[in-house]
Design a protein around this motif. Structure first.
Motif, mmCIF file in Angstrom:
data_model
loop_
_atom_site.group_PDB
_atom_site.id
_atom_site.type_symbol
_atom_site.label_atom_id
_atom_site.label_comp_id
_atom_site.label_asym_id
_atom_site.label_seq_id
_atom_site.Cartn_x
_atom_site.Cartn_y
_atom_site.Cartn_z
ATOM 1 N N LEU A 164 6.538 -114.351 13.345
ATOM 2 C CA LEU A 164 5.551 -114.220 14.423
ATOM 3 C C LEU A 164 4.780 -112.905 14.344
ATOM 4 O O LEU A 164 3.603 -112.857 14.710
ATOM 5 C CB LEU A 164 6.233 -114.332 15.789
ATOM 6 N N CYS A 165 5.446 -111.855 13.885
ATOM 7 C CA CYS A 165 4.751 -110.571 13.718
ATOM 8 C C CYS A 165 3.537 -110.733 12.805
ATOM 9 O O CYS A 165 2.523 -110.068 12.992
ATOM 10 C CB CYS A 165 5.690 -109.521 13.122
ATOM 11 N N HIS A 166 3.635 -111.616 11.846
ATOM 12 C CA HIS A 166 2.528 -111.845 10.924
ATOM 13 C C HIS A 166 1.561 -112.901 11.468
ATOM 14 O O HIS A 166 0.351 -112.707 11.463
ATOM 15 C CB HIS A 166 3.050 -112.275 9.555
ATOM 16 N N LEU A 167 2.107 -114.012 11.950
ATOM 17 C CA LEU A 167 1.243 -115.112 12.395
ATOM 18 C C LEU A 167 0.404 -114.782 13.620
ATOM 19 O O LEU A 167 -0.705 -115.302 13.772
ATOM 20 C CB LEU A 167 2.086 -116.361 12.675
ATOM 21 N N LEU A 168 0.913 -113.934 14.484
ATOM 22 C CA LEU A 168 0.146 -113.588 15.685
ATOM 23 C C LEU A 168 -1.117 -112.796 15.364
ATOM 24 O O LEU A 168 -1.970 -112.622 16.228
ATOM 25 C CB LEU A 168 1.020 -112.844 16.691
ATOM 26 N N ALA A 169 -1.254 -112.367 14.131
ATOM 27 C CA ALA A 169 -2.502 -111.726 13.719
ATOM 28 C C ALA A 169 -3.667 -112.692 13.862
ATOM 29 O O ALA A 169 -4.805 -112.280 14.123
ATOM 30 C CB ALA A 169 -2.396 -111.235 12.281
ATOM 31 N N PHE A 170 -3.395 -113.989 13.737
ATOM 32 C CA PHE A 170 -4.458 -114.988 13.886
ATOM 33 C C PHE A 170 -4.942 -115.131 15.326
ATOM 34 O O PHE A 170 -5.966 -115.763 15.570
ATOM 35 C CB PHE A 170 -4.011 -116.340 13.332
ATOM 36 N N SER A 171 -4.232 -114.533 16.273
ATOM 37 C CA SER A 171 -4.700 -114.551 17.662
ATOM 38 C C SER A 171 -5.989 -113.756 17.810
ATOM 39 O O SER A 171 -6.692 -113.891 18.811
ATOM 40 C CB SER A 171 -3.623 -114.023 18.613
ATOM 41 N N GLY A 172 -6.313 -112.961 16.797
ATOM 42 C CA GLY A 172 -7.565 -112.210 16.800
ATOM 43 C C GLY A 172 -8.787 -113.109 16.787
ATOM 44 O O GLY A 172 -9.884 -112.676 17.134
ATOM 45 N N PHE A 173 -8.608 -114.373 16.400
ATOM 46 C CA PHE A 173 -9.718 -115.317 16.459
ATOM 47 C C PHE A 173 -10.074 -115.674 17.898
ATOM 48 O O PHE A 173 -11.183 -116.110 18.173
ATOM 49 C CB PHE A 173 -9.389 -116.605 15.695
ATOM 50 N N VAL A 174 -9.118 -115.510 18.816
ATOM 51 C CA VAL A 174 -9.299 -115.903 20.209
ATOM 52 C C VAL A 174 -9.373 -114.691 21.138
ATOM 53 O O VAL A 174 -10.150 -114.679 22.083
ATOM 54 C CB VAL A 174 -8.138 -116.827 20.651
#
Length: 119
Positions: free
Chosen positions: A18-28
């Motif tokens: 999750l530490c890595h995947l939550l970087a994609f929250s930057g799209f929102v």
């Protein structure tokens, strides 16, 4: 070290991923690529060395790429920034996915092109 000699709990792997995947929250969410990993890291860093290591690595990478993105955006004025921005975006996605997979497998991962703000 590629594989940890001690066993990792599946929750540790999940939070590290999750530490890595939550970087994609930057799209929102504005600055979500930094805020997402930061929240997980702050909540779990004292409970797991593995999550602490992946959280710091993710934060270092996201902050580094934010800096590279700003520089690349400025370079758009002399046209080379268009190419560098596209390349950075592709590398960012690819390396974030690779790091997420490595974390879910219980392996260490070091991002390339990363400034080590947190050690």
């Amino acid at each position: 070290m590629n594989q940890h000699p001690y066993g990792l709990h599946k929750d540790e792997k999940m939070y590290a991923m999750l530490c890595h995947l939550l970087a994609f929250s930057g799209f929102v969410i504005p600055f979500g690529s930094i805020i997402g990993p930061l929240v997980i890291w702050l909540l779990k860093k004292d409970q797991s060395y593995f999550v602490d290591m992946h959280g710091k690595e993710s934060l270092n990478f996201q902050i580094s790429f934010a800096i590279y993105g700003i520089i690349s955006s400025l370079l758009i004025l002399i046209l080379i920034g268009i190419v560098t921005s596209i390349a950075l975006f592709i590398f960012w996605i690819a390396f974030t996915i690779i790091a997420s997979i490595r974390a879910s497998e219980g392996k260490d991962y070091r991002y390339p092109m990363t400034i080590r703000f947190f050690k």
